[in-house]
Design a protein around this motif. Structure first.
Motif, PDB file in Angstrom:
ATOM      1  N   ALA A 131     -27.215 -23.623 -11.242  1.00 26.78           N
ATOM      2  CA  ALA A 131     -26.345 -24.592 -10.556  1.00 26.78           C
ATOM      3  C   ALA A 131     -26.343 -25.928 -11.289  1.00 26.78           C
ATOM      4  CB  ALA A 131     -26.805 -24.773  -9.106  1.00 26.78           C
ATOM      5  N   LEU A 132     -27.497 -26.380 -11.751  1.00 27.28           N
ATOM      6  CA  LEU A 132     -27.573 -27.648 -12.487  1.00 27.28           C
ATOM      7  C   LEU A 132     -26.810 -27.567 -13.811  1.00 27.28           C
ATOM      8  CD1 LEU A 132     -31.293 -28.637 -11.827  1.00 27.28           C
ATOM      9  CD2 LEU A 132     -29.239 -29.675 -10.848  1.00 27.28           C
ATOM     10  N   LEU A 133     -26.890 -26.429 -14.474  1.00 27.80           N
ATOM     11  CA  LEU A 133     -26.146 -26.261 -15.724  1.00 27.80           C
ATOM     12  C   LEU A 133     -24.644 -26.230 -15.469  1.00 27.80           C
ATOM     13  CD1 LEU A 133     -28.455 -23.694 -17.553  1.00 27.80           C
ATOM     14  CD2 LEU A 133     -27.977 -26.048 -18.272  1.00 27.80           C
ATOM     15  N   LEU A 134     -24.214 -25.666 -14.340  1.00 25.37           N
ATOM     16  CA  LEU A 134     -22.792 -25.694 -13.993  1.00 25.37           C
ATOM     17  C   LEU A 134     -22.317 -27.121 -13.738  1.00 25.37           C
ATOM     18  CD1 LEU A 134     -22.401 -22.574 -11.687  1.00 25.37           C
ATOM     19  CD2 LEU A 134     -21.424 -22.913 -13.960  1.00 25.37           C
ATOM     20  N   ILE A 135     -23.138 -27.909 -13.063  1.00 24.82           N
ATOM     21  CA  ILE A 135     -22.797 -29.315 -12.832  1.00 24.82           C
ATOM     22  C   ILE A 135     -22.742 -30.057 -14.164  1.00 24.82           C
ATOM     23  CG2 ILE A 135     -23.664 -31.483 -11.840  1.00 24.82           C
ATOM     24  CD1 ILE A 135     -24.736 -29.752  -9.498  1.00 24.82           C
ATOM     25  N   LEU A 136     -23.680 -29.776 -15.041  1.00 23.79           N
ATOM     26  CA  LEU A 136     -23.693 -30.393 -16.365  1.00 23.79           C
ATOM     27  C   LEU A 136     -22.441 -30.015 -17.152  1.00 23.79           C
ATOM     28  CD1 LEU A 136     -25.578 -32.253 -17.918  1.00 23.79           C
ATOM     29  CD2 LEU A 136     -26.667 -30.242 -18.874  1.00 23.79           C
ATOM     30  N   GLU A 137     -21.981 -28.785 -16.993  1.00 23.99           N
ATOM     31  CA  GLU A 137     -20.748 -28.353 -17.657  1.00 23.99           C
ATOM     32  C   GLU A 137     -19.555 -29.152 -17.158  1.00 23.99           C
ATOM     33  OE1 GLU A 137     -18.033 -26.594 -20.022  1.00 23.99           O
ATOM     34  OE2 GLU A 137     -20.176 -26.230 -20.167  1.00 23.99           O
ATOM     35  N   LEU A 138     -19.545 -29.488 -15.879  1.00 28.04           N
ATOM     36  CA  LEU A 138     -18.458 -30.304 -15.343  1.00 28.04           C
ATOM     37  C   LEU A 138     -18.469 -31.717 -15.930  1.00 28.04           C
ATOM     38  CD1 LEU A 138     -18.543 -29.291 -11.582  1.00 28.04           C
ATOM     39  CD2 LEU A 138     -16.819 -28.680 -13.270  1.00 28.04           C
ATOM     40  N   LEU A 139     -19.665 -32.242 -16.158  1.00 26.07           N
ATOM     41  CA  LEU A 139     -19.790 -33.601 -16.680  1.00 26.07           C
ATOM     42  C   LEU A 139     -19.600 -33.665 -18.186  1.00 26.07           C
ATOM     43  CD1 LEU A 139     -22.860 -34.755 -14.557  1.00 26.07           C
ATOM     44  CD2 LEU A 139     -20.438 -35.280 -14.171  1.00 26.07           C
ATOM     45  N   LEU A 140     -20.040 -32.649 -18.895  1.00 28.56           N
ATOM     46  CA  LEU A 140     -19.975 -32.614 -20.359  1.00 28.56           C
ATOM     47  C   LEU A 140     -19.301 -31.322 -20.796  1.00 28.56           C
ATOM     48  CD1 LEU A 140     -23.678 -33.659 -21.006  1.00 28.56           C
ATOM     49  CD2 LEU A 140     -21.672 -35.131 -21.182  1.00 28.56           C
ATOM     50  N   PRO A 141     -17.982 -31.243 -20.684  1.00 21.53           N
ATOM     51  CA  PRO A 141     -17.331 -29.970 -20.998  1.00 21.53           C
ATOM     52  C   PRO A 141     -17.497 -29.588 -22.461  1.00 21.53           C
ATOM     53  CG  PRO A 141     -15.715 -31.711 -20.691  1.00 21.53           C
ATOM     54  CD  PRO A 141     -17.047 -32.277 -20.312  1.00 21.53           C
ATOM     55  N   GLY A 142     -17.637 -28.326 -22.685  1.00 24.49           N
ATOM     56  CA  GLY A 142     -17.793 -27.802 -24.023  1.00 24.49           C
ATOM     57  C   GLY A 142     -18.034 -26.309 -23.977  1.00 24.49           C
ATOM     58  N   MET A 143     -18.168 -25.754 -22.813  1.00 23.33           N
ATOM     59  CA  MET A 143     -18.324 -24.330 -22.540  1.00 23.33           C
ATOM     60  C   MET A 143     -19.713 -23.775 -22.844  1.00 23.33           C
ATOM     61  SD  MET A 143     -15.487 -23.337 -21.170  1.00 23.33           S
ATOM     62  CE  MET A 143     -15.451 -21.569 -21.297  1.00 23.33           C
ATOM     63  N   TYR A 144     -20.609 -24.516 -23.439  1.00 23.22           N
ATOM     64  CA  TYR A 144     -21.934 -23.970 -23.722  1.00 23.22           C
ATOM     65  C   TYR A 144     -22.799 -23.938 -22.479  1.00 23.22           C
ATOM     66  CZ  TYR A 144     -20.660 -24.157 -28.577  1.00 23.22           C
ATOM     67  OH  TYR A 144     -20.029 -23.947 -29.768  1.00 23.22           O
ATOM     68  N   PHE A 145     -22.741 -24.979 -21.681  1.00 25.36           N
ATOM     69  CA  PHE A 145     -23.549 -25.013 -20.467  1.00 25.36           C
ATOM     70  C   PHE A 145     -23.093 -23.955 -19.473  1.00 25.36           C
ATOM     71  CE2 PHE A 145     -24.127 -29.450 -21.980  1.00 25.36           C
ATOM     72  CZ  PHE A 145     -25.481 -29.361 -22.226  1.00 25.36           C
ATOM     73  N   LEU A 146     -21.817 -23.608 -19.512  1.00 28.43           N
ATOM     74  CA  LEU A 146     -21.298 -22.567 -18.628  1.00 28.43           C
ATOM     75  C   LEU A 146     -21.985 -21.237 -18.913  1.00 28.43           C
ATOM     76  CD1 LEU A 146     -19.204 -21.577 -16.531  1.00 28.43           C
ATOM     77  CD2 LEU A 146     -17.677 -21.162 -18.441  1.00 28.43           C
ATOM     78  N   TRP A 147     -22.117 -20.884 -20.172  1.00 34.74           N
ATOM     79  CA  TRP A 147     -22.724 -19.607 -20.527  1.00 34.74           C
ATOM     80  C   TRP A 147     -24.232 -19.630 -20.319  1.00 34.74           C
ATOM     81  CZ3 TRP A 147     -18.918 -16.815 -19.922  1.00 34.74           C
ATOM     82  CH2 TRP A 147     -17.656 -17.184 -20.360  1.00 34.74           C
ATOM     83  N   MET A 148     -24.846 -20.790 -20.504  1.00 36.74           N
ATOM     84  CA  MET A 148     -26.275 -20.905 -20.204  1.00 36.74           C
ATOM     85  C   MET A 148     -26.505 -20.804 -18.702  1.00 36.74           C
ATOM     86  SD  MET A 148     -27.320 -23.812 -22.976  1.00 36.74           S
ATOM     87  CE  MET A 148     -28.955 -23.988 -22.360  1.00 36.74           C
ATOM     88  N   ALA A 149     -25.579 -21.363 -17.905  1.00 39.72           N
ATOM     89  CA  ALA A 149     -25.680 -21.242 -16.451  1.00 39.72           C
ATOM     90  C   ALA A 149     -25.561 -19.782 -16.038  1.00 39.72           C
ATOM     91  CB  ALA A 149     -24.600 -22.085 -15.777  1.00 39.72           C
ATOM     92  N   GLU A 150     -24.623 -19.078 -16.654  1.00 44.27           N
ATOM     93  CA  GLU A 150     -24.477 -17.653 -16.365  1.00 44.27           C
ATOM     94  C   GLU A 150     -25.772 -16.914 -16.691  1.00 44.27           C
ATOM     95  OE1 GLU A 150     -22.493 -15.075 -19.252  1.00 44.27           O
ATOM     96  OE2 GLU A 150     -21.113 -14.568 -17.614  1.00 44.27           O
ATOM     97  N   ALA A 151     -26.376 -17.230 -17.812  1.00 38.15           N
ATOM     98  CA  ALA A 151     -27.636 -16.584 -18.200  1.00 38.15           C
ATOM     99  C   ALA A 151     -28.738 -16.897 -17.193  1.00 38.15           C
ATOM    100  CB  ALA A 151     -28.043 -17.035 -19.598  1.00 38.15           C
ATOM    101  N   ALA A 152     -28.799 -18.128 -16.701  1.00 42.41           N
ATOM    102  CA  ALA A 152     -29.817 -18.493 -15.716  1.00 42.41           C
ATOM    103  C   ALA A 152     -29.591 -17.749 -14.402  1.00 42.41           C
ATOM    104  CB  ALA A 152     -29.807 -20.002 -15.475  1.00 42.41           C
ATOM    105  N   LEU A 153     -28.346 -17.630 -13.983  1.00 41.56           N
ATOM    106  CA  LEU A 153     -28.050 -16.920 -12.736  1.00 41.56           C
ATOM    107  C   LEU A 153     -28.376 -15.433 -12.853  1.00 41.56           C
ATOM    108  CD1 LEU A 153     -24.690 -18.706 -11.812  1.00 41.56           C
ATOM    109  CD2 LEU A 153     -26.935 -19.049 -10.758  1.00 41.56           C
ATOM    110  N   VAL A 154     -28.059 -14.834 -13.990  1.00 42.38           N
ATOM    111  CA  VAL A 154     -28.380 -13.420 -14.204  1.00 42.38           C
ATOM    112  C   VAL A 154     -29.890 -13.234 -14.293  1.00 42.38           C
ATOM    113  CG1 VAL A 154     -28.178 -11.497 -15.843  1.00 42.38           C
ATOM    114  CG2 VAL A 154     -26.167 -12.850 -15.235  1.00 42.38           C
ATOM    115  N   THR A 155     -30.581 -14.148 -14.960  1.00 40.63           N
ATOM    116  CA  THR A 155     -32.042 -14.083 -15.043  1.00 40.63           C
ATOM    117  C   THR A 155     -32.647 -14.156 -13.648  1.00 40.63           C
ATOM    118  OG1 THR A 155     -32.015 -15.115 -17.224  1.00 40.63           O
ATOM    119  CG2 THR A 155     -34.101 -15.151 -16.036  1.00 40.63           C
ATOM    120  N   GLY A 156     -32.118 -15.041 -12.817  1.00 43.74           N
ATOM    121  CA  GLY A 156     -32.597 -15.128 -11.433  1.00 43.74           C
ATOM    122  C   GLY A 156     -32.377 -13.839 -10.674  1.00 43.74           C
ATOM    123  N   ALA A 157     -31.222 -13.210 -10.879  1.00 46.97           N
ATOM    124  CA  ALA A 157     -30.942 -11.945 -10.198  1.00 46.97           C
ATOM    125  C   ALA A 157     -31.890 -10.846 -10.673  1.00 46.97           C
ATOM    126  CB  ALA A 157     -29.491 -11.545 -10.431  1.00 46.97           C
TER     127      ALA A 157
END
Length: 147
Positions: A16-42
């Motif tokens: 969730a924090l990486l998704l918020i960071l992606e909103l503040l600093l767009p570049g698409m890298y934080f989006l994929w790291m957020a996805e990885a964190a969410l999948v890791t959590g699952a």
């Protein structure tokens, strides 16, 4: 020494924090790291006995793999737009014919276009001369006299 254990909701919070960071600093890298964190959590919600080292390894591999896949398959395709000059405002004026309100002196002058004042570079011309925008160099419009 007291150890600290990562649990699944830590990864979801990081996602969730990486998704918020992606909103503040767009570049698409934080989006994929957020996805990885969410999948890791699952994954570690299903397999809670695995250690933090494995969790970090899974997160790292998923992050790098997702970024690599996106760069490989989507990063090289240009975005096709029906308005390619949308964010290049000065380039939108190329070819436009305007009338000088102030003269161009020593090759430099100013002109009002719509709601903005632009610096222009061209041959010396008196006020009232019709000019055409031929090119753009930074924020300076290159103009030529229209006969």
């Amino acid at each position: 020494m007291i150890g600290y254990t990562l649990v699944f909701w830590h990864w979801w919070t990081l996602g969730a924090l990486l998704l918020i960071l992606e909103l503040l600093l767009p570049g698409m890298y934080f989006l994929w790291m957020a996805e990885a964190a969410l999948v890791t959590g699952a994954v570690f919600w299903l397999l809670p006995w695995l250690g933090w080292e494995i969790q970090l390894l899974v997160f790292s591999i998923l992050s790098l793999a997702s970024i690599f896949v996106v760069e490989k398959f989507m990063g090289r395709k240009p975005i096709i737009s029906d308005r390619p000059l949308l964010n290049r405002r000065a380039a939108q004026y190329i070819g436009r014919i305007l009338t000088l309100e102030q003269p161009i002196v020593n090759g430099m002058g100013k002109i009002r276009i719509d709601d903005s004042i632009w610096r222009v570079h061209g041959e010396d011309c008196p006020a009232g001369t019709r000019i055409r925008v031929g090119d753009v160099e930074g924020v300076i419009l290159k103009v030529e006299r229209v006969d």
